[in-house]
Write a protein that holds these residues in place. Sequence first.
Motif, PDB file in Angstrom:
ATOM      1  N   ALA A 147      68.319  49.980  54.046  1.00 38.93           N
ATOM      2  CA  ALA A 147      68.083  50.554  52.720  1.00 38.93           C
ATOM      3  C   ALA A 147      67.881  49.446  51.699  1.00 38.93           C
ATOM      4  N   PHE A 148      68.685  48.376  51.805  1.00 40.61           N
ATOM      5  CA  PHE A 148      68.505  47.283  50.848  1.00 40.61           C
ATOM      6  C   PHE A 148      67.188  46.557  51.096  1.00 40.61           C
ATOM      7  N   GLY A 149      66.731  46.544  52.364  1.00 38.98           N
ATOM      8  CA  GLY A 149      65.404  45.996  52.655  1.00 38.98           C
ATOM      9  C   GLY A 149      64.327  46.770  51.908  1.00 38.98           C
ATOM     10  N   MET A 150      64.448  48.113  51.934  1.00 38.90           N
ATOM     11  CA  MET A 150      63.472  48.921  51.199  1.00 38.90           C
ATOM     12  C   MET A 150      63.544  48.630  49.712  1.00 38.90           C
ATOM     13  N   GLY A 151      64.794  48.470  49.213  1.00 42.58           N
ATOM     14  CA  GLY A 151      64.954  48.150  47.795  1.00 42.58           C
ATOM     15  C   GLY A 151      64.246  46.843  47.462  1.00 42.58           C
ATOM     16  N   ALA A 152      64.394  45.841  48.359  1.00 38.07           N
ATOM     17  CA  ALA A 152      63.735  44.556  48.127  1.00 38.07           C
ATOM     18  C   ALA A 152      62.223  44.738  48.137  1.00 38.07           C
ATOM     19  N   GLY A 153      61.733  45.561  49.083  1.00 36.67           N
ATOM     20  CA  GLY A 153      60.289  45.812  49.146  1.00 36.67           C
ATOM     21  C   GLY A 153      59.786  46.419  47.846  1.00 36.67           C
ATOM     22  N   PHE A 154      60.540  47.378  47.310  1.00 35.84           N
ATOM     23  CA  PHE A 154      60.137  48.022  46.058  1.00 35.84           C
ATOM     24  C   PHE A 154      60.143  47.003  44.920  1.00 35.84           C
ATOM     25  N   ALA A 155      61.175  46.141  44.900  1.00 39.30           N
ATOM     26  CA  ALA A 155      61.254  45.140  43.833  1.00 39.30           C
ATOM     27  C   ALA A 155      60.046  44.211  43.886  1.00 39.30           C
ATOM     28  N   VAL A 156      59.678  43.807  45.127  1.00 44.91           N
ATOM     29  CA  VAL A 156      58.512  42.932  45.256  1.00 44.91           C
ATOM     30  C   VAL A 156      57.252  43.662  44.793  1.00 44.91           C
ATOM     31  N   PHE A 157      57.162  44.942  45.136  1.00 44.08           N
ATOM     32  CA  PHE A 157      56.003  45.751  44.724  1.00 44.08           C
ATOM     33  C   PHE A 157      55.879  45.766  43.198  1.00 44.08           C
ATOM     34  N   VAL A 158      57.006  45.988  42.516  1.00 45.68           N
ATOM     35  CA  VAL A 158      56.977  46.051  41.056  1.00 45.68           C
ATOM     36  C   VAL A 158      56.667  44.675  40.475  1.00 45.68           C
ATOM     37  N   PHE A 159      57.241  43.642  41.098  1.00 51.41           N
ATOM     38  CA  PHE A 159      56.936  42.280  40.646  1.00 51.41           C
ATOM     39  C   PHE A 159      55.430  42.019  40.749  1.00 51.41           C
ATOM     40  N   ASN A 160      54.833  42.574  41.824  1.00 53.19           N
ATOM     41  CA  ASN A 160      53.406  42.384  42.043  1.00 53.19           C
ATOM     42  C   ASN A 160      52.580  42.979  40.896  1.00 53.19           C
ATOM     43  N   ILE A 161      53.059  44.069  40.314  1.00 51.04           N
ATOM     44  CA  ILE A 161      52.344  44.668  39.181  1.00 51.04           C
ATOM     45  C   ILE A 161      52.266  43.655  38.047  1.00 51.04           C
ATOM     46  N   TYR A 162      53.420  43.013  37.763  1.00 46.99           N
ATOM     47  CA  TYR A 162      53.455  42.002  36.705  1.00 46.99           C
ATOM     48  C   TYR A 162      52.592  40.796  37.083  1.00 46.99           C
ATOM     49  N   TYR A 163      52.773  40.307  38.333  1.00 47.18           N
ATOM     50  CA  TYR A 163      52.069  39.103  38.768  1.00 47.18           C
ATOM     51  C   TYR A 163      50.562  39.309  38.693  1.00 47.18           C
ATOM     52  N   SER A 164      50.126  40.494  39.179  1.00 48.40           N
ATOM     53  CA  SER A 164      48.691  40.757  39.211  1.00 48.40           C
ATOM     54  C   SER A 164      48.126  40.894  37.809  1.00 48.40           C
ATOM     55  N   TYR A 165      48.921  41.467  36.909  1.00 45.17           N
ATOM     56  CA  TYR A 165      48.486  41.595  35.528  1.00 45.17           C
ATOM     57  C   TYR A 165      48.222  40.211  34.934  1.00 45.17           C
ATOM     58  N   ARG A 166      49.078  39.257  35.294  1.00 47.56           N
ATOM     59  CA  ARG A 166      48.911  37.912  34.758  1.00 47.56           C
ATOM     60  C   ARG A 166      47.797  37.127  35.453  1.00 47.56           C
ATOM     61  N   TYR A 167      47.772  37.204  36.787  1.00 40.07           N
ATOM     62  CA  TYR A 167      46.983  36.207  37.514  1.00 40.07           C
ATOM     63  C   TYR A 167      45.798  36.748  38.301  1.00 40.07           C
ATOM     64  N   SER A 168      45.728  38.071  38.522  1.00 40.77           N
ATOM     65  CA  SER A 168      44.646  38.553  39.379  1.00 40.77           C
ATOM     66  C   SER A 168      43.293  38.369  38.706  1.00 40.77           C
ATOM     67  N   GLU A 169      42.291  38.154  39.534  1.00 39.55           N
ATOM     68  CA  GLU A 169      40.936  38.042  39.040  1.00 39.55           C
ATOM     69  C   GLU A 169      40.495  39.396  38.465  1.00 39.55           C
ATOM     70  N   ARG A 170      39.810  39.369  37.320  1.00 38.88           N
ATOM     71  CA  ARG A 170      39.355  40.637  36.738  1.00 38.88           C
ATOM     72  C   ARG A 170      38.137  41.153  37.512  1.00 38.88           C
ATOM     73  N   GLU A 171      38.067  42.451  37.648  1.00 41.93           N
ATOM     74  CA  GLU A 171      36.974  43.068  38.398  1.00 41.93           C
ATOM     75  C   GLU A 171      35.660  42.950  37.639  1.00 41.93           C
ATOM     76  N   LYS A 172      34.601  42.664  38.356  1.00 44.89           N
ATOM     77  CA  LYS A 172      33.291  42.607  37.707  1.00 44.89           C
ATOM     78  C   LYS A 172      32.423  43.793  38.109  1.00 44.89           C
ATOM     79  N   THR A 173      32.654  44.342  39.294  1.00 47.07           N
ATOM     80  CA  THR A 173      31.860  45.500  39.701  1.00 47.07           C
ATOM     81  C   THR A 173      32.773  46.717  39.745  1.00 47.07           C
ATOM     82  N   GLY A 174      32.171  47.882  39.885  1.00 46.37           N
ATOM     83  CA  GLY A 174      32.976  49.091  39.995  1.00 46.37           C
ATOM     84  C   GLY A 174      33.493  49.291  41.399  1.00 46.37           C
ATOM     85  N   ASP A 175      32.802  48.692  42.382  1.00 48.41           N
ATOM     86  CA  ASP A 175      33.134  48.944  43.788  1.00 48.41           C
ATOM     87  C   ASP A 175      34.051  47.833  44.275  1.00 48.41           C
TER      88      ASP A 175
END
Lengths: 646, 201
Positions: A496-524
């Motif tokens: 269960a704590f493993g799942m909790g860690a997975g969820f935490a990483v998932f949420v962290f990814n939202i923040y990380y991607s907002y900061r660092y992910s490349e912006r989309e240029k196409t719709g596809d």
Amino acid sequence: MALDEFFVTGEPLIYAGMVSIALVTSAIIFLLTYFKKWGWLWREWLTTVDHKKIGIMYILSALVMLFRGGADALMMRTQLAFPGLEFLDSQHYNEIFTTHGTVMIIFMAMPFLIGLMNIIVPLQIGARDFAFPFVNAVSFWAFFLGAMLFNISFVIGGSPDAGWTSYTPLAGAAMSPGPGQNFYLMGLQLSGIGTLATGINLMVTILKMRAPGMKLFHMPIFTWSTLVTCFIIVFAFPILTVALALMTIDRIFGAQFFTLTGEGLPMMWANLFWMWGHPEVYIVILPAFGIFSEVIATFAKKRLFGYNAMVWSMIIIALLSFLVWVHHFFTMGAGAFVNSVFSVSTMLIAVPTGVKIFNWLATLYKSRIEFTVPMLWSLAFIPSFILGGVTGVMLGMAAADYQFHNSYFLIAHFHYVLIAGTVFACFAGLVYWYPKMFGHKMNERIGKWAFWLFLIGFHICFFPQYFLGLDGMPRRLFITNIAEWLPLNVISTVGAFGMGAGFAVFVFNIYYSYRYSEREKTGDAWGHGRTLEWSTTTPVPFYNFATVPYVDEIDPYVRMKEEGKTTFDEKKLKPIHMPSYSGQPIIMMSFFALASFALVFEWIPLAIAGLLGGVACMAFRSFDYDDGYYVQVDEIKRTERKARGL
Amino acid sequence: MSAEERTTGPLEYRTEAGRMSILGFWIFLGAEVVLFATLFATYAVLFGRTADAPHPAELFEPSMTLIMTFLLLTSSFTCGIAIHEMRRGNAKGLATWLIITLLLGLGFLGAEIYEFVHYVHEGATLPSSAYWSSFFVLAGTHGLHVTLGIGWATLLLIQLARRGLTNVTSRKFFIVSLYWHFLDVVWIFIFTGIYLIGMVI
């Protein structure tokens, strides 16, 4: 009522909850004031009727609720692994398993899926918004305020503690006095009405607003799953509405529906609850099937195998879902004949579900699979879900069910279908459509970490529970200091704590991607989009399609790409009619939420005032002849040229 | 969505928005059917479970319920005439017949309230037994629907006076008429399922 009865007192964990609520609320208020964002919040979000924004609000709320339900789960697992610590007392444990179940089903799974439907379905069928955008906003606020009402129960008045199924007579006024159970009734009632309205809204949208030429059997499979789900919502939710209303009348006005006195019938609650509750299971799994079908077809780079069989199996599942509710209480003693009928109808559902599994496998067969994060979630779903499905058939055998009933075997079964089915699908769908919503992808590397942590944690958590169940451990038990059960419980808690860690990483990814992910240029974004949502630009303009393409096949975007067609044909541009934003939905629903809150504490005059306020808002709306505005051709041209770099 | 307007056919069906609203309302009525079906099922299950309260056969009277039935069935008929007048473009006829409809509805409500008060005086109350709980909630839900319908149609009459017959107002009147007929259908089931059977058994 004295203040110390109003607030929940005497429990350190709840004091911590109060402090964190106060801190988060003041932080939000401070930030909004400091950055002068109140006007922005009101104009862009609270008054919006845009299906894409409403969808994002649904998903954000669902993620918050996933956190809350997950925190409940971790507290339960901690208690079960270390029963000697007395981390939770029995009352607190009862409250937590009740809110965990209710929050996860009603306020997490459904709004998450409805959020994805909100954003994606109009885009998939070439529509510019819902059939009734105003009603869509009303639905969202009904859900959101219902969820908030339910969630404040743990600091104000006390949480419900009769289980998410709230069986009577335990949940009745005699055995559960006080506001706790009323929070359950009113919170679900408020959000349930929103869900019903969304069901009608989406049904009309899909039936009436498809792109020219698009027949029902040209629709993307996720849209199909939404249509079938809406059918279930429309015919199942009124049953919940009635059941909740009857129990409310029982508790507040002294009626005798489910009581032990006055010749009431407590077991009728179980029937009414599951006549809604079983279809509800399919409300949260069919859209998940739709998401997996989209993701698998996209990353197998093939047309979905057996499209027609997929659609028909969903329709058959939807019809059967209304005919199996008794399997939730075989042990009630309805008799061998009744149990046999429901046993057979239950096992029948495995047939169309099996058809779907084989279709997914056949889609994957001899394809060049691209292992992106959404595809990983989908591939993990198939074997995990089969484990849940097969144990479901075991539980469906009435004779054997007497052994499995109410044990951890059942707990393991429904977590295997709901997590491997619904939760995996929510993650897959969110990651898959994330670039459409926010203009950038989620980071794939971190996404894989989240996936593996969650997947492995999930199996470690729930696989041992099958054996705990077979060893006789009953559900909803808070003391487990029986030596034979302890090792498996500890393993389960680690998972269960493993799942909790997975969820935490998932949420962290939202923040990380907002900061660092490349912006989309196409719709596809993924390069292999097959359906119309990928033909729009990213970010999607508020009117979605400058020109709606003509569609006469499944996966129309594949051919559009080959022929170089887009959703911007300058010669065909016409002014686009759009609905105006409105503050009425949130105000109207706030009145109904006030009435619900008053009913929780049985303050009848305030409840009547709230109801009258809500009805007055509806009357006001009836006189409101604002029928939107037109986006002019020049503005469309400017927007599209900029987005397409022309 | 698209504002393209047809030039023939009933006003309420000429715009896409009108057609969508009407379809949406039909689906809503489907949900209402389930709602009342659940209440009827509850009533059927709890039938006979009167505990110490009077038995329905002791209280139900044919005269009162027949009057209520005639009031409501006639109101459905006059509601049909109102929509017929609307289709002929006669706003005044629509208003007149709809007002007659609402007056009949009010008469029905008055009779129902009188009936409920009478039962309560005889000792059959909401908390008195499971049977009477289900009776009051089923008949009361229908009565509440009638009340809301009267309020709703009154608001529409004000809009008619202000705006006359347009695509939008005629759509609203058509939808409220669907609602009214639906309540009539439910009442037929209540009359036979509750009152007639309750008097005999």
